[in-house]
Design an enzyme around this catalytic site. Structure first.
Site, PDB file in Angstrom:
ATOM      1  N   ASN A  23     -82.481 -35.546 111.579  1.00  0.00           N
ATOM      2  CA  ASN A  23     -80.534 -35.412 110.949  1.00  0.00           C
ATOM      3  C   ASN A  23     -80.069 -34.812 111.254  1.00  0.00           C
ATOM      4  O   ASN A  23     -79.408 -34.474 111.025  1.00  0.00           O
ATOM      5  CB  ASN A  23     -80.872 -35.175 109.145  1.00  0.00           C
ATOM      6  N   SER A  32     -79.131 -41.091 101.834  1.00  0.00           N
ATOM      7  CA  SER A  32     -79.901 -40.657 102.759  1.00  0.00           C
ATOM      8  C   SER A  32     -80.912 -42.106 103.062  1.00  0.00           C
ATOM      9  O   SER A  32     -81.058 -41.520 104.427  1.00  0.00           O
ATOM     10  CB  SER A  32     -80.621 -39.189 101.823  1.00  0.00           C
ATOM     11  N   LYS A  38     -79.101 -30.460 107.525  1.00  0.00           N
ATOM     12  CA  LYS A  38     -79.002 -31.637 108.421  1.00  0.00           C
ATOM     13  C   LYS A  38     -77.930 -31.923 109.685  1.00  0.00           C
ATOM     14  O   LYS A  38     -78.546 -31.034 110.405  1.00  0.00           O
ATOM     15  CB  LYS A  38     -78.418 -32.478 106.813  1.00  0.00           C
ATOM     16  N   GLU A  74     -74.255 -39.309  95.693  1.00  0.00           N
ATOM     17  CA  GLU A  74     -74.793 -38.947  96.960  1.00  0.00           C
ATOM     18  C   GLU A  74     -73.977 -39.517  97.779  1.00  0.00           C
ATOM     19  O   GLU A  74     -73.264 -40.627  97.329  1.00  0.00           O
ATOM     20  CB  GLU A  74     -75.956 -39.635  97.582  1.00  0.00           C
ATOM     21  N   ASP A  82     -73.028 -35.214  96.320  1.00  0.00           N
ATOM     22  CA  ASP A  82     -74.073 -34.917  97.145  1.00  0.00           C
ATOM     23  C   ASP A  82     -73.731 -35.217  97.976  1.00  0.00           C
ATOM     24  O   ASP A  82     -74.254 -36.424  99.209  1.00  0.00           O
ATOM     25  CB  ASP A  82     -75.904 -35.147  96.722  1.00  0.00           C
ATOM     26  N   HIS A 127     -80.699 -39.161  95.284  1.00  0.00           N
ATOM     27  CA  HIS A 127     -82.009 -37.850  96.168  1.00  0.00           C
ATOM     28  C   HIS A 127     -83.162 -37.467  94.835  1.00  0.00           C
ATOM     29  O   HIS A 127     -82.094 -37.289  93.485  1.00  0.00           O
ATOM     30  CB  HIS A 127     -81.331 -37.175  96.733  1.00  0.00           C
ATOM     31  N   HIS A 171     -75.643 -35.590 103.784  1.00  0.00           N
ATOM     32  CA  HIS A 171     -76.304 -36.009 105.231  1.00  0.00           C
ATOM     33  C   HIS A 171     -74.327 -36.990 105.640  1.00  0.00           C
ATOM     34  O   HIS A 171     -74.016 -36.989 106.726  1.00  0.00           O
ATOM     35  CB  HIS A 171     -76.293 -37.477 104.942  1.00  0.00           C
TER      36      HIS A 171
HETATM   37  C1  LIG Z   1     -81.988 -33.724 102.477  1.00  0.00           C
HETATM   38  C2  LIG Z   1     -81.003 -33.645 101.180  1.00  0.00           C
HETATM   39  C3  LIG Z   1     -81.175 -32.680 100.008  1.00  0.00           C
HETATM   40  C4  LIG Z   1     -82.146 -31.456  99.888  1.00  0.00           C
HETATM   41  O1  LIG Z   1     -81.662 -30.901 101.041  1.00  0.00           O
HETATM   42  P1  LIG Z   1     -82.545 -29.590 101.721  1.00  0.00           P
HETATM   43  O2  LIG Z   1     -81.485 -28.677 101.732  1.00  0.00           O
HETATM   44  O3  LIG Z   1     -83.448 -30.806 102.782  1.00  0.00           O
HETATM   45  O4  LIG Z   1     -83.562 -28.897 101.015  1.00  0.00           O
HETATM   46  C5  LIG Z   1     -80.596 -33.080  98.556  1.00  0.00           C
HETATM   47  N1  LIG Z   1     -79.773 -34.589  98.436  1.00  0.00           N
HETATM   48  C6  LIG Z   1     -80.011 -35.701  99.665  1.00  0.00           C
HETATM   49  C7  LIG Z   1     -79.422 -36.548  99.215  1.00  0.00           C
HETATM   50  C8  LIG Z   1     -80.378 -34.871 100.845  1.00  0.00           C
HETATM   51  O5  LIG Z   1     -80.663 -36.039 101.782  1.00  0.00           O
END
Ligand SMILES: *Cc1c(COP(=O)(O)O)cnc(C)c1O
Length: 384
Positions: A42, A175, A232, A171, A200, A128, A203
């Site tokens: 990522n 992801s 990421k 999201e 969220d 997620h 990405h």
């Molecule tokens: C990776 C991810 C997370 C968690 O983030 P980390 O910093 O890896 O704990 C949360 N939400 C989504 C959509 C993700 O892809």
């Protein structure tokens, strides 16, 4: 221990195991003794190996050591947090920001603090796991709407009178699918039904939007609260929430995943701050990774693969069965290409896929090689 359960997982093609990776360069690693090109991370902007970010991290270690030594509310609140949170708040156009040990912690914190028992959370089905876990832990009522389906969401909203403030959770960039949430439509529904919209942007942060601010910026909408990760595109570790000062103060006081855990190491804080500053200074990274993704999508589609429409650096190659996905991944690995197979529960059953991700630091040659291997493997396995 657990022998029977483990055998069952293996029989169903769902067994997972950890592989040690030795990185030789940003996108090449030794995995189980084999040198492979990675299309699996990522690290969209290549920031995890950026010389300036590494330097900032090293300087922080030299100055402050390797650990925060305590939770933030005790004595683990290194001064670097203040500057990082200021830079983050400005980057997201908000009054304040709060950094968490991971994005997972940020989601658990946000949902458990905002939502309570009788509230209703309307969540995109493909959200997620950390959003689901946050919802579960909050005790709120969960209503899942079909992926990116505004009509379904509106039906659910119209069919239920909620006592508290309802939430819509999604999201920004999905992801596992790499597609974007229809944020303007979601914002409209949120306004019409008095919901708080939580996005969220794990990405989208650093990749989408005019200056990399993320998916909301890309979609031209303003959110009350922004959430994302530093792990990421920013090439580090950590999660963040940005919003007004009251929200941040409330999180500091109430969020158990924030309170009862050690602060991030100084190197991580310094690295993240450097990364955010570099997003605006090096727009070529964003442009390159998005262009590569566009090219890969187009060519794989022309080859005959099932590639959903998308825009982000995440390119899913949908194969359906677990076995097809595993066979293709295995074949690629033999040829020196690592693209992970993603199976249930990370994606719905019969939606198994290879999840290919691009980085600004992939060379043209690496991308061409990947496309050639995918094409020949697909033909050999009769997938295309
Ligand atoms: C990776 C991810 C997370 C968690 O983030 P980390 O910093 O890896 O704990 C949360 N939400 C989504 C959509 C993700 O892809």
């Amino acid at each position: 221990m657990f022998d029977e359960e483990l055998v069952k997982l293996k029989e169903n093609g769902l067994y997972r195991h950890l592989r040690a990776q030795t990185y030789l360069s940003p996108n090449i690693a030794l995995i189980e003794g084999r040198e492979v090109i990675l299309f699996s991370g990522n690290d969209y902007l290549g920031f995890s190996s950026h010389p300036k970010i590494k330097q900032a991290a090293c300087e922080a270690i030299a100055k402050y050591g390797t650990s925060a030594r305590a939770s933030r509310l005790i004595s683990g609140n290194n001064e670097l947090y203040r500057t990082l949170e200021m830079v983050l708040a400005e980057f997201k156009g908000k009054e304040a920001a709060l950094v968490f040990p991971t994005g997972y912690h940020a989601n658990l914190s946000l949902l458990t603090v905002l939502a309570t028992k009788n509230d209703v959370i309307y969540m995109d089905k493909l959200s997620h796991a950390s959003l689901y876990d946050g919802c579960l832990l909050s005790g709120a009522i969960l209503r899942r709407y079909r992926h990116n389906d505004l009509n379904h969401l509106e039906n659910l909203l119209a069919g239920e009178a909620s006592s508290g403030r309802p939430f819509i959770v999604t999201e920004g960039v999905f992801s596992m699918d790499g597609d974007l949430a229809p944020l303007p439509g979601l914002k409209n529904l949120a306004d019409n039904y008095g919901c708080l919209l939580l996005v969220d942007d794990a990405h989208g942060t650093g990749v989408l939007g005019l200056d990399g601010q993320g998916t909301s910026d890309h979609c031209g909408i303003k959110l009350e609260i922004e959430m994302g990760t530093l792990s990421k595109a920013l090439g580090g570790l950590g999660g963040y929430v940005a919003g007004d000062q009251g929200l941040i103060n409330f999180l500091i006081n109430r969020a158990r995943p924030f309170i009862f855990t050690t602060g991030l190491p100084p190197a991580t804080l310094a690295g993240a701050k450097a990364a955010i500053e570099l997003i605006a200074k090096e727009p070529w990274r964003r442009e390159r990774v998005l262009n590569l993704a566009k090219r890969v999508r187009k060519i794989l589609k022309e080859t005959g693969y099932n590639i959903p429409h998308g825009f982000s650096p995440i390119v899913p190659i949908i194969l359906g069965g677990e076995e097809q996905a595993l066979a293709l991944a295995k074949h690629c690995l033999k040829k020196g290409l690592f693209i992970p197979a993603i199976r249930t529960p990370a994606v719905p059953k019969n939606q198994a896929r290879l999840r290919m991700t691009l980085s600004a630091l992939h060379s043209d040659k690496e991308v061409e090689q990947a496309l050639e291997i995918l094409t020949s493997a697909g033909k050999e396995l009769e997938l295309i």
